[in-house]
Write a protein that holds these residues in place. Structure first.
Motif, short mmCIF file in Angstrom:
data_model
loop_
_atom_site.label_atom_id
_atom_site.label_comp_id
_atom_site.label_asym_id
_atom_site.label_seq_id
_atom_site.Cartn_x
_atom_site.Cartn_y
_atom_site.Cartn_z
N TYR A 25 0.83 -1.21 0.00
CA TYR A 25 0.00 0.00 0.00
C TYR A 25 0.86 1.25 0.00
N ALA A 26 1.97 1.22 0.72
CA ALA A 26 2.87 2.38 0.75
C ALA A 26 3.45 2.66 -0.62
N ALA A 27 3.68 1.61 -1.40
CA ALA A 27 4.25 1.77 -2.74
C ALA A 27 3.16 1.97 -3.80
N ASN A 28 1.89 2.09 -3.36
CA ASN A 28 0.75 2.24 -4.28
C ASN A 28 0.63 1.07 -5.25
N THR A 29 1.04 -0.10 -4.81
CA THR A 29 0.91 -1.31 -5.61
C THR A 29 -0.53 -1.81 -5.52
N PRO A 30 -1.15 -2.11 -6.65
CA PRO A 30 -2.53 -2.59 -6.57
C PRO A 30 -2.59 -3.94 -5.85
N GLY A 31 -3.62 -4.09 -5.10
CA GLY A 31 -3.80 -5.35 -4.38
C GLY A 31 -5.10 -5.28 -3.61
N GLY A 32 -5.50 -6.40 -3.11
CA GLY A 32 -6.75 -6.46 -2.37
C GLY A 32 -6.59 -5.97 -0.94
N LEU A 33 -7.72 -5.70 -0.35
CA LEU A 33 -7.74 -5.30 1.05
C LEU A 33 -8.41 -6.38 1.90
N PHE A 34 -9.53 -6.89 1.42
CA PHE A 34 -10.28 -7.85 2.22
C PHE A 34 -9.56 -9.19 2.37
N ALA A 35 -9.16 -9.79 1.28
CA ALA A 35 -8.56 -11.13 1.35
C ALA A 35 -7.30 -11.16 2.22
N PRO A 36 -6.36 -10.24 2.06
CA PRO A 36 -5.19 -10.28 2.94
C PRO A 36 -5.56 -10.06 4.41
N MET A 37 -6.53 -9.18 4.66
CA MET A 37 -6.94 -8.92 6.02
C MET A 37 -7.59 -10.16 6.64
N LEU A 38 -8.44 -10.82 5.90
CA LEU A 38 -9.09 -12.02 6.41
C LEU A 38 -8.09 -13.16 6.58
N ALA A 39 -7.13 -13.26 5.68
CA ALA A 39 -6.10 -14.29 5.81
C ALA A 39 -5.25 -14.05 7.05
#
Length: 136
Positions: A25-39
């Protein structure tokens, strides 16, 4: 039996995911929010389950599925600050309502702790970043 190795692998995955999420997120790289958080929440439940097994053998193993679900809902709730949403999201995804009370209690505690720590909700932070009003 490989159980110790498995536990070390789970802890390693938890640490790597915990560190790489904010970095992306700091590098503004696209990625999910929900799946990593739930994992991360589920992995935290696995670690807590193992800790319970060390204290009282068999207890953590028996509670593993419930601890994973509570971990998922709690981490989501602490980051987003939406206890009802966190619990309902996990219940809908897993079709499990048997640990709803535990998810609500842990979620309420997570919101209080996050507020006391002064951490802003993730969506407030993302909105400030998008609007360019981030004062940090």
């Amino acid at each position: 039996t490989g159980q110790q190795l498995t536990f070390l692998a789970v802890v390693l995955i938890l640490v790597v995911r915990f560190v790489t999420g904010p970095l992306s997120y700091a590098a503004n790289t696209p990625g999910g929010l929900f799946a990593p958080m739930l994992a991360l929440g589920a992995l935290s439940g696995v670690v807590f389950s193992q800790a319970l097994d060390w204290i009282r053998p068999g207890m953590g193993t028996q509670l593993l599925p419930a601890l994973m679900l509570v971990g998922m809902a709690t981490l989501f709730t602490s980051v987003v600050r939406a206890p009802l949403t966190g619990a309902v999201l996990v219940m809908e995804m897993t079709a499990t309502t048997s640990v709803a009370v535990a998810m609500f209690a842990a979620g309420a505690t997570a919101v209080i702790v996050a507020q006391l720590c002064g951490a802003p909700p993730i969506y407030d932070t993302l909105r400030e970043r998008m609007l360019g009003t981030d004062d940090r």
